[in-house]
Design a protein around this motif. Sequence first.
Motif, mmCIF file in Angstrom:
data_model
loop_
_atom_site.group_PDB
_atom_site.id
_atom_site.type_symbol
_atom_site.label_atom_id
_atom_site.label_comp_id
_atom_site.label_asym_id
_atom_site.label_seq_id
_atom_site.Cartn_x
_atom_site.Cartn_y
_atom_site.Cartn_z
ATOM 1 N N ALA A 131 0.822 -1.209 0.000
ATOM 2 C CA ALA A 131 0.000 0.000 0.000
ATOM 3 C C ALA A 131 0.858 1.261 0.000
ATOM 4 O O ALA A 131 0.541 2.244 -0.682
ATOM 5 N N ALA A 132 1.941 1.267 0.769
ATOM 6 C CA ALA A 132 2.795 2.453 0.816
ATOM 7 C C ALA A 132 3.527 2.654 -0.505
ATOM 8 O O ALA A 132 3.753 3.806 -0.923
ATOM 9 N N THR A 133 3.901 1.577 -1.186
ATOM 10 C CA THR A 133 4.532 1.733 -2.502
ATOM 11 C C THR A 133 3.542 2.304 -3.506
ATOM 12 O O THR A 133 3.907 3.094 -4.385
ATOM 13 N N SER A 134 2.263 1.936 -3.362
ATOM 14 C CA SER A 134 1.230 2.538 -4.205
ATOM 15 C C SER A 134 1.152 4.047 -3.953
ATOM 16 O O SER A 134 0.993 4.841 -4.884
ATOM 17 N N VAL A 135 1.269 4.444 -2.682
ATOM 18 C CA VAL A 135 1.316 5.873 -2.359
ATOM 19 C C VAL A 135 2.545 6.514 -2.991
ATOM 20 O O VAL A 135 2.479 7.615 -3.558
ATOM 21 N N ALA A 136 3.685 5.843 -2.898
ATOM 22 C CA ALA A 136 4.927 6.384 -3.457
ATOM 23 C C ALA A 136 4.782 6.689 -4.942
ATOM 24 O O ALA A 136 5.297 7.698 -5.432
ATOM 25 N N GLU A 137 4.069 5.846 -5.664
ATOM 26 C CA GLU A 137 3.890 6.066 -7.096
ATOM 27 C C GLU A 137 3.130 7.361 -7.372
ATOM 28 O O GLU A 137 3.353 8.013 -8.389
ATOM 29 N N ARG A 138 2.234 7.739 -6.461
ATOM 30 C CA ARG A 138 1.424 8.938 -6.685
ATOM 31 C C ARG A 138 2.184 10.221 -6.354
ATOM 32 O O ARG A 138 1.826 11.286 -6.839
ATOM 33 N N VAL A 139 3.181 10.139 -5.487
ATOM 34 C CA VAL A 139 3.844 11.364 -5.034
ATOM 35 C C VAL A 139 5.317 11.431 -5.427
ATOM 36 O O VAL A 139 6.011 12.373 -5.047
ATOM 37 N N ALA A 140 5.793 10.481 -6.192
ATOM 38 C CA ALA A 140 7.228 10.346 -6.435
ATOM 39 C C ALA A 140 7.863 11.587 -7.046
ATOM 40 O O ALA A 140 9.072 11.810 -6.882
ATOM 41 N N ARG A 141 7.090 12.406 -7.764
ATOM 42 C CA ARG A 141 7.681 13.587 -8.407
ATOM 43 C C ARG A 141 7.597 14.842 -7.532
ATOM 44 O O ARG A 141 8.082 15.905 -7.921
ATOM 45 N N ALA A 142 7.022 14.724 -6.365
ATOM 46 C CA ALA A 142 6.902 15.877 -5.477
ATOM 47 C C ALA A 142 8.194 16.058 -4.674
ATOM 48 O O ALA A 142 9.005 15.138 -4.537
ATOM 49 N N GLU A 143 8.365 17.264 -4.141
ATOM 50 C CA GLU A 143 9.484 17.519 -3.232
ATOM 51 C C GLU A 143 9.039 17.405 -1.780
ATOM 52 O O GLU A 143 9.670 16.731 -0.974
ATOM 53 N N ARG A 144 7.936 18.093 -1.448
ATOM 54 C CA ARG A 144 7.411 18.088 -0.079
ATOM 55 C C ARG A 144 5.892 18.018 -0.127
ATOM 56 O O ARG A 144 5.256 18.728 -0.924
ATOM 57 N N VAL A 145 5.327 17.181 0.737
ATOM 58 C CA VAL A 145 3.874 17.090 0.850
ATOM 59 C C VAL A 145 3.478 17.181 2.319
ATOM 60 O O VAL A 145 4.248 16.801 3.204
ATOM 61 N N ALA A 146 2.281 17.698 2.570
ATOM 62 C CA ALA A 146 1.763 17.820 3.929
ATOM 63 C C ALA A 146 0.912 16.604 4.268
ATOM 64 O O ALA A 146 0.154 16.109 3.417
ATOM 65 N N VAL A 147 1.042 16.136 5.502
ATOM 66 C CA VAL A 147 0.236 15.014 5.991
ATOM 67 C C VAL A 147 -0.470 15.468 7.264
ATOM 68 O O VAL A 147 0.187 15.882 8.232
ATOM 69 N N LEU A 148 -1.804 15.431 7.251
ATOM 70 C CA LEU A 148 -2.587 15.753 8.438
ATOM 71 C C LEU A 148 -2.476 14.554 9.369
ATOM 72 O O LEU A 148 -3.138 13.529 9.165
ATOM 73 N N ALA A 149 -1.648 14.673 10.384
ATOM 74 C CA ALA A 149 -1.144 13.505 11.109
ATOM 75 C C ALA A 149 -2.094 13.011 12.196
ATOM 76 O O ALA A 149 -1.774 13.026 13.386
#
Length: 481
Positions: free
Chosen positions: A41-59
Amino acid sequence: MSLAPRLLRSLDPLAVAAGADIPDAVTIGGITLSRSDLLGAATSVAERVARAERVAVLARPTASTVLAVVGCLIAGVTVVPVPPDSGAAELDHMLTDSGAQAWLGEAPEGTALPVVPVRQHARSWHTYPEPGPDTPAFVLYTSGTTGLPKGVVLSRRAIAAGLDALAEAWSWTAADVLVHGLPLFHVHGLILGLLGPLRVGSPLVHTGKPTPANYAAAAGTMYFGVPTVWARIADDPDTAEKLSAARLLISGSAPLPAPVFERLAELTGQAPIERYGMSETMITLSARADGERRPGWVGVPVQGVQTRLRDEAGEPVPHDGSSIGGLQVRGPMLFDGYFGRPAATAECWTEDGWFRTGDVAAIDAAGFHRIVGRESVDLIKSGGYRIGAGEVETTLLGHPGVAEVAVVGLPDADLGQRIVAFVVARDTAPGEQELIDHVAGQLSAHKRPREIRFVTSLPRNAMGKVQKKQLGNGSPTPPPT
């Protein structure tokens, strides 16, 4: 313990492919994720954000947050963890200052940033190369006690070094089960409490809320908690007894009152581990699993860390256990600087390469450290004496009528600063002079409070730290009856 090439080394794709799963790698929000679930599941997430530099996560403490963080670490994208209760001004500052390009997973209403979904049941088995060790993993925003919060940049190399040092100090292995209910936007809950298990390979049980009942219901070998949590457990003998089978009870994020330390030791049969660190340094001091544990002391330097004390003139302070000075540290787990603030970063370092923590401490001949408090609010200069607020607080907490206390130095025309104690009483408030005499009888007379102010509660932040700068602005509150 040497640094492994893979930061989250328990999430080894080759081990998963070979069928070596961990069925209960992370349990959070009523959901249990195996190692295979996490990696896919986390690798699936990685595919969606791989070109970003920084993303926010509402923790929030959810599986979505876990997958978002792990996905970014797989892809080498920097995470900006955002406290869920952030006010509008705080939120705007963190997003603008960090340059976050999107929200990953849940997002607050009305956000102007794009939102990238996190899908728990999506799977990808694409293999990403391990990002370089100097890649920024997180920009963590400090509590902002002086002005707007600053973004602390933590590299993968620093995180790996910090976690390995704790694994060595605490004898932390894959045979452990970690239990905690801490927020996932600070070093304590996020890096130690989530990435620690994923590096070591020990299952994690996140209890949502860190209540005594939730801790008692989880069968762990290691428990993390802030002093407020441990105080509540110490007041609940049934819960404390259930934790007696654990290997380690670890307290951090704020000083653990000595009476709570002693009560936990009495009820569980083991003294708790205390440790010290901050966002900029992660954990640099800790009692060891195989070493001495003292109430009011936070142990010795962890692997790779050096410490020293300096006075206001920059001169060395003796390590005699009582002399206090500004604590300076250096080691491999320190941060890379404040995001976008080179001047603020430079101010924190000495010319010879030591980080100024801003905390006041004492060190004894055996290398044990006692944190007195912050230089800005806990080093009190009264009548020509330098007094640490922490030792006055510890002494007051030893009085049976005191439940909580915060000691500050307030301006005084004669003394420079006078010692004032804000006290939350137990069932019946003791007399003001009784508490003043209690301190004078155990410490030097010049360390006694000149004033006691009874309050119903102390202002605290999300990690349980008392916000002393909010004290002293109002009139004394009458004691409860």
